[in-house]
Design an enzyme around this catalytic site. Sequence first.
Site, PDB file in Angstrom:
ATOM      1  N   TYR A 188       0.826  -1.206   0.000  1.00  0.00           N
ATOM      2  CA  TYR A 188       0.000   0.000   0.000  1.00  0.00           C
ATOM      3  C   TYR A 188       0.864   1.261   0.000  1.00  0.00           C
ATOM      4  O   TYR A 188       1.812   1.401   0.785  1.00  0.00           O
ATOM      5  CB  TYR A 188      -0.914   0.003   1.231  1.00  0.00           C
ATOM      6  CG  TYR A 188      -1.725   1.265   1.390  1.00  0.00           C
ATOM      7  CD1 TYR A 188      -2.764   1.556   0.515  1.00  0.00           C
ATOM      8  CD2 TYR A 188      -1.447   2.176   2.404  1.00  0.00           C
ATOM      9  CE1 TYR A 188      -3.508   2.716   0.644  1.00  0.00           C
ATOM     10  CE2 TYR A 188      -2.186   3.338   2.548  1.00  0.00           C
ATOM     11  CZ  TYR A 188      -3.214   3.609   1.660  1.00  0.00           C
ATOM     12  OH  TYR A 188      -3.941   4.758   1.789  1.00  0.00           O
TER      13      TYR A 188
ATOM     14  N   ARG B  24     -14.068  26.973  47.999  1.00  0.00           N
ATOM     15  CA  ARG B  24     -13.991  25.785  48.844  1.00  0.00           C
ATOM     16  C   ARG B  24     -13.703  24.517  48.041  1.00  0.00           C
ATOM     17  O   ARG B  24     -13.058  23.588  48.537  1.00  0.00           O
ATOM     18  CB  ARG B  24     -15.317  25.653  49.604  1.00  0.00           C
ATOM     19  CG  ARG B  24     -15.459  24.440  50.465  1.00  0.00           C
ATOM     20  CD  ARG B  24     -16.621  24.560  51.450  1.00  0.00           C
ATOM     21  NE  ARG B  24     -17.787  25.242  50.939  1.00  0.00           N
ATOM     22  CZ  ARG B  24     -18.930  24.633  50.579  1.00  0.00           C
ATOM     23  NH1 ARG B  24     -19.031  23.328  50.657  1.00  0.00           N
ATOM     24  NH2 ARG B  24     -19.952  25.339  50.160  1.00  0.00           N
TER      25      ARG B  24
ATOM     26  N   HIS C 188      -1.394  16.325  -1.611  1.00  0.00           N
ATOM     27  CA  HIS C 188      -1.864  16.367  -0.227  1.00  0.00           C
ATOM     28  C   HIS C 188      -1.601  17.716   0.445  1.00  0.00           C
ATOM     29  O   HIS C 188      -2.183  18.006   1.490  1.00  0.00           O
ATOM     30  CB  HIS C 188      -1.191  15.259   0.595  1.00  0.00           C
ATOM     31  CG  HIS C 188      -1.720  13.881   0.299  1.00  0.00           C
ATOM     32  ND1 HIS C 188      -1.882  13.403  -0.973  1.00  0.00           N
ATOM     33  CD2 HIS C 188      -2.115  12.872   1.125  1.00  0.00           C
ATOM     34  CE1 HIS C 188      -2.350  12.165  -0.932  1.00  0.00           C
ATOM     35  NE2 HIS C 188      -2.510  11.824   0.337  1.00  0.00           N
TER      36      HIS C 188
END
Length: 513
Positions: free
Chosen positions: A59, A284, A89
Amino acid sequence: MSDSREPVAIGSTPLSIDDVVAVARHGAPVLLTEEAALAVKDMRVRMLAGLDADGPPVYGLTTGVGDLYDVSVAPEHVSSAQLKMLKSHACGVGEPYPPEVMRAMILLIVRAMAQGRSGVGLGLVETLVAMLNRGVTPWSPGRGSVGYLIGTAHIGLVTAGLGRAYFEGELLPGAEAMRRAGLPVLELGPREGHALVSGTYEVTAMAALAVHDARLLTAAADIAAAMSLEALRGNDRAFDPRVQQVRPHPGQAATAANLRALLDGSAIVAAHRHHRLQDPLSLRCAPQVHGSVRDALDYAERTVTIEANSVTDNPLFSVAGDELTAHTGGNGHGAPVAMALDVLAIAVTHLLNISERRTDRLTNAHFSELPAFLAAPGGEDSGFMIPQYVAASLAAEARALAQPASVHNIPTSAMQEDHVSMGVPAGWQARQAVEYAQQGLGIEILAAAQGLEHHGTLRPGAGTGAAYRAVRERVAALEEDREMYPDLAAARELVADGSLVAAVEAVVGGLAR
């Protein structure tokens, strides 16, 4: 780029988040160990020897990518396809990534490639290291990534003499930046384009920097809470170790210990110990809220540290005996880091929310027992009225940023990538939430310091006194209305650059982060 910091070695020693920050933000030099170089070279030789036009497809090497995984690439085009992949890309849009994010990406790419599982050449890894050390920082738009591909493609272009890069403060064509730095551009070979873009480096770079900054925020938040408690005549009974022991969340115990150290020796607390039976929750319950943030950041830091030392490439190569295997897998999915970033954004939004509530109490004369809006009497001065508006606005925006990005899946690549992480959108949200929290805490610290002006000769605690002095070194007490925006900017910087925490730790010792 030169720096006096210790080099960060890339080899068998894991990277820490502090290492990423040292290189990305402070220019620490990077050293590739001989062990790592040998691992890269060995796998490169084995991978090239294993390339076989008649063998099984690999791939992204002998095939296309995404939904083109079943389209074979001709042997003579295997190398040229790598540069084409980077060009196609590199299509980010919008505002650019900050240079520190791009530098972090490069470091993470080097760390992954140096493990010898990607099949790239040593020349590519050494070029990336040299770009870090000589200050060549690729430019990339920061929007358009669903979790990977965009920023790393722009990095790859610069290695080949394309794209754009910063060098010595100037944005230049990639080839010119490399030339001025004395670096040759590369002719990318098999795997070397795909390996640059197929990991989670983009989202992990954003996450590492965000985790570091959020950690610093927790200590600053404790300092702010302690200062506000003194200004509001609060008491420290809720921080008693016996209260924490019966609900032993680590972050809660650490926060309570910080608050006790910060308030140690406070004549203000001593004078008002019985002023009210119990304080409002924003004072608190600081251990419970700040502590929960710490515990959430523990998860985020653990996740990001694992990812920074992982190989998230696809495919990966392994060798058993003399047999090379290409593994197609899913390590490039950014889900672990995307979810951690969502949690981080939620956590720092809680810090900002509770801080804004304390700021409101400091400025609200109906509750504070201090002058209205901490202003001079007479009604002509607004004092800290509008800074509280600013804190409220930032808190509202942060709540929107705390909506998880990672659940908003939109399929890509013709349904082949039918579930994506949305890690980069999560990274932007987390980064912005951290910046808002830095400013919100800065506003609280300014207001608390102003409130302390109304306690006469009563001495603050060791830690709160150090914090008060650090504030006053940068911002004078407000005696009458003046332009406030420089004060707010100075207060944010005091929180963001670590100066506030450092000044306090110089007096009380290390605080839990």
